[in-house]
Design a protein around this motif. Structure first.
Motif, mmCIF file in Angstrom:
data_model
loop_
_atom_site.group_PDB
_atom_site.id
_atom_site.type_symbol
_atom_site.label_atom_id
_atom_site.label_comp_id
_atom_site.label_asym_id
_atom_site.label_seq_id
_atom_site.Cartn_x
_atom_site.Cartn_y
_atom_site.Cartn_z
ATOM 1 N N ALA A 260 103.375 156.024 -68.866
ATOM 2 C CA ALA A 260 102.405 155.066 -68.331
ATOM 3 C C ALA A 260 101.989 155.549 -66.942
ATOM 4 N N PHE A 261 100.706 155.757 -66.729
ATOM 5 C CA PHE A 261 100.149 156.295 -65.490
ATOM 6 C C PHE A 261 99.960 155.199 -64.442
ATOM 7 N N PHE A 262 100.092 155.547 -63.162
ATOM 8 C CA PHE A 262 99.739 154.648 -62.062
ATOM 9 C C PHE A 262 99.311 155.490 -60.861
ATOM 10 N N GLU A 263 98.527 154.892 -59.986
ATOM 11 C CA GLU A 263 98.160 155.547 -58.725
ATOM 12 C C GLU A 263 98.167 154.500 -57.618
ATOM 13 N N MET A 264 98.884 154.815 -56.555
ATOM 14 C CA MET A 264 98.957 153.893 -55.427
ATOM 15 C C MET A 264 97.683 153.996 -54.601
ATOM 16 N N GLY A 265 97.389 152.950 -53.858
ATOM 17 C CA GLY A 265 96.210 152.915 -53.000
ATOM 18 C C GLY A 265 96.538 153.366 -51.591
ATOM 19 N N ILE A 266 95.744 152.879 -50.657
ATOM 20 C CA ILE A 266 95.938 153.239 -49.254
ATOM 21 C C ILE A 266 96.463 152.033 -48.495
ATOM 22 N N THR A 267 97.213 152.291 -47.443
ATOM 23 C CA THR A 267 97.748 151.198 -46.642
ATOM 24 C C THR A 267 97.137 151.165 -45.253
ATOM 25 N N LYS A 268 96.655 152.275 -44.781
ATOM 26 C CA LYS A 268 96.052 152.317 -43.453
ATOM 27 C C LYS A 268 94.630 152.838 -43.581
ATOM 28 N N TRP A 269 93.685 152.018 -43.174
ATOM 29 C CA TRP A 269 92.281 152.389 -43.257
ATOM 30 C C TRP A 269 91.883 153.176 -42.023
ATOM 31 N N ASP A 270 91.183 154.250 -42.236
ATOM 32 C CA ASP A 270 90.602 155.044 -41.157
ATOM 33 C C ASP A 270 89.090 154.951 -41.337
ATOM 34 N N ALA A 271 88.563 153.755 -41.080
ATOM 35 C CA ALA A 271 87.151 153.496 -41.337
ATOM 36 C C ALA A 271 86.640 152.450 -40.356
ATOM 37 N N SER A 272 85.339 152.344 -40.277
ATOM 38 C CA SER A 272 84.687 151.335 -39.437
ATOM 39 C C SER A 272 83.789 150.482 -40.312
ATOM 40 N N TRP A 273 83.628 149.228 -39.936
ATOM 41 C CA TRP A 273 82.721 148.349 -40.665
ATOM 42 C C TRP A 273 81.291 148.818 -40.434
ATOM 43 N N ILE A 274 80.492 148.763 -41.476
ATOM 44 C CA ILE A 274 79.073 149.114 -41.393
ATOM 45 C C ILE A 274 78.304 147.806 -41.425
ATOM 46 N N THR A 275 77.354 147.648 -40.510
ATOM 47 C CA THR A 275 76.561 146.422 -40.459
ATOM 48 C C THR A 275 75.087 146.770 -40.310
ATOM 49 N N GLY A 276 74.256 145.764 -40.553
ATOM 50 C CA GLY A 276 72.817 145.936 -40.342
ATOM 51 C C GLY A 276 72.511 145.989 -38.856
ATOM 52 N N ASN A 277 71.261 146.218 -38.529
ATOM 53 C CA ASN A 277 70.866 146.343 -37.118
ATOM 54 C C ASN A 277 70.377 145.012 -36.557
ATOM 55 N N TYR A 278 71.145 143.957 -36.761
ATOM 56 C CA TYR A 278 70.809 142.631 -36.251
ATOM 57 C C TYR A 278 72.083 141.877 -35.920
#
Length: 193
Positions: free
Chosen positions: A93-111
């Motif tokens: 039975a296969f499995f893959e763990m995810g990530i625990t620490k995000w190295d990202a920034s929120w993306i937002t509109g220009n308002y």
């Protein structure tokens, strides 16, 4: 006696689970009753955990140690029947763990956001160049709802992702296997929020 319907954290072949211990469950086929089991959890060529022979009729257990983030692994099990005879090992039975620490920034509109005002759909587009990958994953979430498209192919079949949560406490994310969608050369990721 054979173990069937192997599940990892209540899922079949889960992709991108939160790192931690694994909850493993199964069902029995053949025989009258299970009297013992043995589990082997592996990743690559290494063994992460083996249970040894465990007496009992329970059809679930938890690994004693956490599995590291982004680990791709598998587990298999064999059962002993009412006559204390071992059956064959199950299919893996296969499995893959995810990530625990995000190295990202929120993306937002220009308002600036006014919580009492409704806004049209934000559409974010990123063109990028890549080499053909052996393995590629898209980890994505939003404070709201999103639809992601890579090279013209919609990600997943869920509606209203990432789901409803209290954003002050927890934000769910999804993991998509995009290995076959990622092309050598130019690629385009579009996200409507």
């Amino acid at each position: 006696m054979q173990a069937t319907n192997l599940k990892t954290n209540h899922l079949s072949a889960p992709l991108g689970m939160d790192a931690g211990t694994l909850f493993l469950s199964w069902q029995c086929a053949g025989g009258v009753r299970q009297t013992a089991y043995e589990i082997e959890v592996t990743a690559g060529a290494g063994t992460l955990w083996t249970s040894g022979k465990v007496l009992g009729s329970g059809m679930h257990t938890e690994t004693p140690a956490a599995v590291p983030p982004k680990t791709q692994g598998q587990w298999r099990i064999r059962l002993w029947d009412e006559n204390d005879q071992p059956g064959a090992w199950s299919e893996a039975a296969f499995f893959e763990m995810g990530i625990t620490k995000w190295d990202a920034s929120w993306i937002t509109g220009n308002y600036s956001v006014n919580k009492k005002q409704r806004y049209p759909v934000d559409c974010f587009r990123k063109a990028f160049s890549a080499e053909k990958a052996r393995k590629a994953r898209l980890y994505i979430t939003a404070c709201g709802l999103y639809e992601a498209v890579l090279n013209g192919q919609r990600m997943g079949d869920f509606i209203l992702t990432p789901g409803i949560t209290d954003y002050n406490k927890r934000i769910q994310y999804q993991t998509y296997d995009v290995t076959d969608l990622l092309k050598a050369g130019d690629n385009v990721l579009t996200v409507q929020l």
